[in-house]
Design an enzyme around this catalytic site. Structure first.
Site, PDB file in Angstrom:
ATOM      1  CG  PHE A 101      -0.264   0.823   2.490  1.00 33.85           C
ATOM      2  CD1 PHE A 101       0.445  -0.094   3.307  1.00 33.85           C
ATOM      3  CD2 PHE A 101      -0.843   1.939   2.917  1.00 33.85           C
ATOM      4  CE1 PHE A 101       1.249   0.341   4.560  1.00 33.85           C
ATOM      5  CE2 PHE A 101      -0.037   2.419   3.914  1.00 33.85           C
ATOM      6  CZ  PHE A 101       0.508   1.461   4.628  1.00 33.85           C
ATOM      7  CE  LYS A 102       5.747   1.197   4.392  1.00 36.66           C
ATOM      8  NZ  LYS A 102       4.982  -0.291   4.687  1.00 36.66           N
ATOM      9  CG  ASP A 103       3.360   1.013  -4.747  1.00 38.34           C
ATOM     10  OD1 ASP A 103       4.484   1.335  -4.941  1.00 38.34           O
ATOM     11  OD2 ASP A 103       3.053  -0.344  -4.859  1.00 38.34           O
TER      12      ASP A 103
END
Ligand SMILES: *Cc1c(COP(=O)(O)O)cnc(C)c1O
Length: 472
Positions: free
Chosen positions: A116-118
């Site tokens: 999810f860091k994208d």
């Protein structure tokens, strides 16, 4: 503060204030050592929120971000959002799946590196590029990674103008897929430094270099760690988007959030403050349970980091927690400073009864052991033919402890299971299917530089590359 007020930012420690959004983004950590937060949290009425209900992800992003950004024009923000989320898998940017009556999984991991860091780092890359271009400045990002953050950062910053990125990882000690996600990026502004040491060694080197203020200034070094306000802001968006995929009547929901540095869940806390009907945020941890002890008994005391199947949650000191402390202590910066000092001196903070009560109004928390993590992956697979990644499994496990069979529970799935094949194989004796973008990594050219575990050697590398870059 009333609506229509210009949005400015200040530090949780109170010595820095009146800062614009763009300056806040470039500052990262506040100059007084605190974390940057909005001077007021804008709110949306029920009617204003219902207007968001049928918008697509990018349009909701624009509406939410605009509340917090007053120094970039709206068409530019729109452009940045467009660019940032066009790199996600085709179809919905965030698919939301339903299991049973009231259990939902929101897959927030469909970006270029499948964590999810994208969502935050794609946005940050384009935002930095815009701000630097406008200021006619250059910047060199330096960071250390144990896996997920580094690969998301590299994919967020590759090919950007006026930015180079140097990411240190412990050679041979990140998962094979994470290593490929980093080393197969061959853009000329990306430098993967494979350090002959551990993740702690990498972090030590990066810290030492940042502490050399001369070097930091000469080479315009910047950080992209999870305390950057723009990362939190980008994450607020999916709470709204997923809420409207699930709720019909503006009812209250739970969000379950696998937590490490408290960045993701703090974004949920902001969403709630804006007005989103969230009953409670579920703070899911693995065996590193400091935050669970904090929520359950107000016991915030350091212990050792243990390795688990969910490495991105193997954290003791959650770098974003100070933002929550600020609100917990009634926006009193002196109290924040006092408590942080207490923690630095004693390795723990004690909270009083009314603070613990407030914490329990905001959060529910549960810590999942390694064995339980595998068990929940296996059970969920058997029951629903769906493979949870080990981080998401901790979140779902916490949900099941609280499930009333009625209230909607939105579980944020933070990574694709194919990133954590060993754990999945242990749980269900089979491997998860790999998305095309992961399969395609395997025959690519690689670019990385193997360096000794030495501050000087890394400095020398940066010096040489940057001097060559400017043609000096
Ligand atoms: C980073 C990460 C987390 C933890 O998120 P925080 O914002 O640090 O709390 C959870 N799961 C995955 C897969 C991650 O990469």
């Amino acid at each position: 503060m009333p609506k229509g007020e210009i949005m400015k930012y200040k530090s949780t420690r109170g010595k820095v204030k009146g800062i614009s959004f763009k300056e806040t983004v470039m500052m990262g950590l506040a100059d007084d050592g605190g974390l940057m937060i909005p001077e007021y949290i804008p709110t949306l009425s029920k009617d204003e929120m219902i207007e968001l209900k049928d918008l697509n992800y990018k349009d909701i992003a624009l509406k939410i971000m605009k509340l917090f950004i007053d120094d970039i024009d709206i068409s530019t923000i729109k452009n940045i959002i467009d660019k940032s989320y066009s790199t996600f898998d085709k179809g919905d940017i965030i698919p939301v799946k339903r299991f049973d009556n009231n259990i939902f999984i929101a897959e927030i991991f469909h970006g270029p590196t499948y964590a999810f860091k994208d969502i935050a780092l794609q946005f940050l890359g384009n935002l930095f590029e815009h701000i630097l271009l406008e200021k006619n400045k250059k910047m060199n990002i330096l960071g250390a990674t144990s896996g997920d953050t580094g690969s998301a950062a590299i994919h967020g910053f590759k090919g950007k103008k006026d930015i180079n990125i140097f990411i240190l990882h412990p050679h041979g000690k990140v998962s094979p897929i994470q290593e490929l996600q980093m080393t197969t990026v061959t853009d000329k502004n990306v430098f993967n430094l494979a350090i002959d040491g551990t993740f702690d060694d990498c972090q030590y080197i990066v810290k030492s270099i940042f502490n050399d203020l001369n070097f930091k200034q000469n080479y315009s070094l910047g950080a992209i760690n999870s305390i950057n306000w723009a990362r939190v802001l980008a994450q607020v968006v999916y709470y709204f988007y997923t809420y409207f995929r699930v709720a019909n009547n503006f009812e209250k929901v739970y969000f379950s959030v696998p937590t490490g540095n408290f960045g993701n869940i703090f974004a949920g806390y902001i969403a709630k403050k804006i007005g989103l009907p969230i009953k409670k945020l579920i703070l899911a941890t693995n065996e590193n349970n400091i935050l669970t002890r904090f929520v359950q008994n107000g016991d915030y005391s350091l212990s050792n980091v243990v390795e688990t199947y969910s490495p991105s949650m193997d954290i003791q000191i959650a770098s974003n927690l100070e933002r929550y402390f600020y609100f917990l202590f009634g926006e009193d910066s002196d109290e924040v400073i006092k408590k942080i000092k207490e923690f630095e001196q004693n390795g723990k903070i004690n909270f009083n009864k009314s603070e613990v009560e407030q914490i329990n109004i905001d959060f529910y928390s549960f810590s999942t052991s390694n064995d339980e993590t595998l068990k929940i992956i296996a059970d969920f697979y058997k029951k629903y033919d769906y493979i949870l990644d080990p981080h998401t499994a901790c979140g779902v496990n916490a949900t099941l402890k609280l499930n009333d069979g009625e209230t909607p529970f939105i579980n944020l799935a933070t990574a694709h299971p194919a990133k954590f094949q060993d754990a999945i194989y242990k749980a269900i004796s089979k491997l998860p299917e790999e998305p095309e973008r992961i399969m395609n990594l395997k025959n690519r050219d690689k670019k990385y530089f193997k360096l000794k575990n030495s501050v000087d050697e890394v400095k020398e590398f940066i010096r040489k590359e940057l001097n060559a870059d400017t043609g000096n």
